[in-house]
Scaffold this motif. Structure first.
Motif, PDB file in Angstrom:
ATOM      1  N   VAL A 300       0.842  -1.193   0.000  1.00 32.77           N
ATOM      2  CA  VAL A 300       0.000   0.000   0.000  1.00 32.77           C
ATOM      3  C   VAL A 300       0.877   1.243   0.000  1.00 32.77           C
ATOM      4  O   VAL A 300       2.005   1.226   0.506  1.00 32.77           O
ATOM      5  CB  VAL A 300      -0.946   0.030   1.219  1.00 32.77           C
ATOM      6  CG1 VAL A 300      -1.877  -1.156   1.207  1.00 32.77           C
ATOM      7  CG2 VAL A 300      -0.160   0.064   2.527  1.00 32.77           C
ATOM      8  N   PRO A 302       0.423   5.794   0.350  1.00 34.33           N
ATOM      9  CA  PRO A 302      -0.521   6.882   0.618  1.00 34.33           C
ATOM     10  C   PRO A 302      -1.144   7.383  -0.679  1.00 34.33           C
ATOM     11  O   PRO A 302      -0.445   7.547  -1.683  1.00 34.33           O
ATOM     12  CB  PRO A 302       0.351   7.952   1.280  1.00 34.33           C
ATOM     13  CG  PRO A 302       1.543   7.216   1.813  1.00 34.33           C
ATOM     14  CD  PRO A 302       1.775   6.094   0.855  1.00 34.33           C
ATOM     15  N   LYS A 337      -4.964   5.149   2.337  1.00 33.85           N
ATOM     16  CA  LYS A 337      -3.961   4.335   1.658  1.00 33.85           C
ATOM     17  C   LYS A 337      -4.615   3.536   0.544  1.00 33.85           C
ATOM     18  O   LYS A 337      -5.759   3.109   0.676  1.00 33.85           O
ATOM     19  CB  LYS A 337      -3.262   3.404   2.649  1.00 33.85           C
ATOM     20  CG  LYS A 337      -2.469   4.147   3.716  1.00 33.85           C
ATOM     21  CD  LYS A 337      -1.790   3.171   4.668  1.00 33.85           C
ATOM     22  CE  LYS A 337      -0.986   3.909   5.721  1.00 33.85           C
ATOM     23  NZ  LYS A 337      -0.315   2.975   6.663  1.00 33.85           N
ATOM     24  N   THR A 352       7.140   9.980  -1.021  1.00 29.43           N
ATOM     25  CA  THR A 352       5.849  10.392  -0.480  1.00 29.43           C
ATOM     26  C   THR A 352       5.743  11.888  -0.230  1.00 29.43           C
ATOM     27  O   THR A 352       4.640  12.415  -0.121  1.00 29.43           O
ATOM     28  CB  THR A 352       5.568   9.642   0.830  1.00 29.43           C
ATOM     29  OG1 THR A 352       6.663   9.843   1.744  1.00 29.43           O
ATOM     30  CG2 THR A 352       5.400   8.148   0.581  1.00 29.43           C
TER      31      THR A 352
END
Length: 366
Positions: A300, A302, A337, A352
């Motif tokens: 996963v 974000p 997520k 990220t």
């Protein structure tokens, strides 16, 4: 005299001119070349310094997350309320006037316990009269039976006495049952949560008496789920229960899921049993997060790190100090997520933060 002066000045000028030697062009060329070499060195040095500064300026600071396989859950979130398994508003079984109240608010009562009494004088008199008739009929029957056992009298006399006795017994039982209906009893064990009944008050079947009995040790959460999730939410599914007012969070399972869709609300009811806890109260707000999808080996990222183009979704990963654009395919989304179905693998470092102005191949610093 003037002529002498002009002659002397001319001679001095000619003398000064004759003292300067003509420049050597070869020497002058060598000097210029030397100056050019020095300038080229300075230029190269400045260009190198400027190039280094530019390279340092082009390295962008970013934050990356290394992907690992985790337990991923997708939820259906609904709001419900806490309710008691036994939460009963007591109603009388027969009309009458309240003559006695035996309990008060907060008192513990057991199933079948009498809470209040309605006026039953007439019924008591009827029961007493019927009991007298039954006693006489029983005596007559016993004597007739003794005679019949001795073969004295007729069978009709014996059967008549027996019939009269049994008929009176049934009538007396009916009167006693009717008299019992004048007692307001608790159908469940629990605590008297409300008592608004007053002495002398007239009550009738179907009308609330103001008495409520709640068993707070047996609580549940009730919620309405949209029919869109009819094929995803079932009895036994995992659920996270959140009680904001306590506050408290716990893991449970759906204990009941209705099979019928309500035609008005276009939803179906679900229930989740709660453990006994003094802090839980009926009608508290509860948030249910029902698990409708799970993957125990999911990757996963974000959802904020995922960017979209006209044809695909992509993220940037950090590989050997460089940003790499990677096309991905996403699945379920939950708690900010997104599940990654393809494009990435465990160990990849997904950028990220700081990815907004990145291009494929840009230098990055983690």
């Amino acid at each position: 005299m003037k002529t002498s002066i002009y002659t002397l000045a001319l001679a001095l000028v000619l003398a000064s001119c004759s003292s300067e030697k003509p420049k050597d062009k070869k020497t002058e060329l060598e000097q210029l070349k030397k100056q050019r070499t020095e300038l080229n060195g300075k230029i190269e040095k400045l260009e190198a310094e400027l190039g280094q500064n530019k390279a340092v300026a082009d390295v962008k600071d970013v934050t990356a997350t290394e992907l690992t396989e985790i337990h991923f859950r997708s939820y259906v979130e609904v709001q419900g309320k806490v309710d008691a398994e036994d939460n009963v508003e007591i109603m009388p079984e027969s009309p009458g006037t309240v003559t006695q109240i035996y309990v008060k608010v907060g008192q513990q009562v057991s199933k079948g316990q009498v809470l209040a009494q309605l006026d039953d004088k007439v019924l008591k008199q009827g029961v007493a009269q019927m009991q007298t008739q039954l006693d006489l009929a029983t005596t007559v029957f016993n004597r007739q039976k003794n005679l019949w056992d001795q073969k004295i009298g007729t069978e009709v006399q014996y059967l008549t006495a027996k019939s009269q006795k049994e008929g009176l017994e049934r009538q007396l039982a009916g009167l006693k049952s009717q008299a019992a209906m004048n007692k307001i009893k608790s159908p469940v064990s629990g605590t008297v949560d409300a008592m608004e009944l007053k002495l002398g008050q007239s009550v009738a079947p179907g009308s609330p008496t103001g008495i409520r009995v709640v068993n707070a040790s047996r609580l549940k959460v009730k919620a309405l789920v949209s029919e869109n999730y009819g094929g995803k939410v079932n009895q036994g599914d995992e659920v996270q229960v959140s009680l904001p007012d306590v506050p408290d969070n716990l893991q449970a399972h759906i204990s009941f899921a209705a099979k019928v869709i309500d035609p008005v609300s276009r939803g179906f009811n679900v229930e989740v049993k709660l453990p006994s806890n003094k802090r839980y109260r009926p009608n508290m707000v509860a948030i249910l997060k029902i698990v409708d999808y799970k993957n125990d080996q999911a990757l996963v990222v974000p959802i904020n790190a995922i960017q979209k183009s006209e044809t695909s979704e992509y993220v940037f990963t950090a590989v050997n100090g460089k940003a790499k654009k990677v096309d991905i395919k996403t699945g379920k989304v939950s708690d900010g997520k997104a599940e990654i179905l393809s494009g990435l693998k465990a160990g990849d470092k997904v950028i990220t933060t700081g990815f907004q102005e990145l291009n494929d191949g840009d230098s990055v610093k983690l």
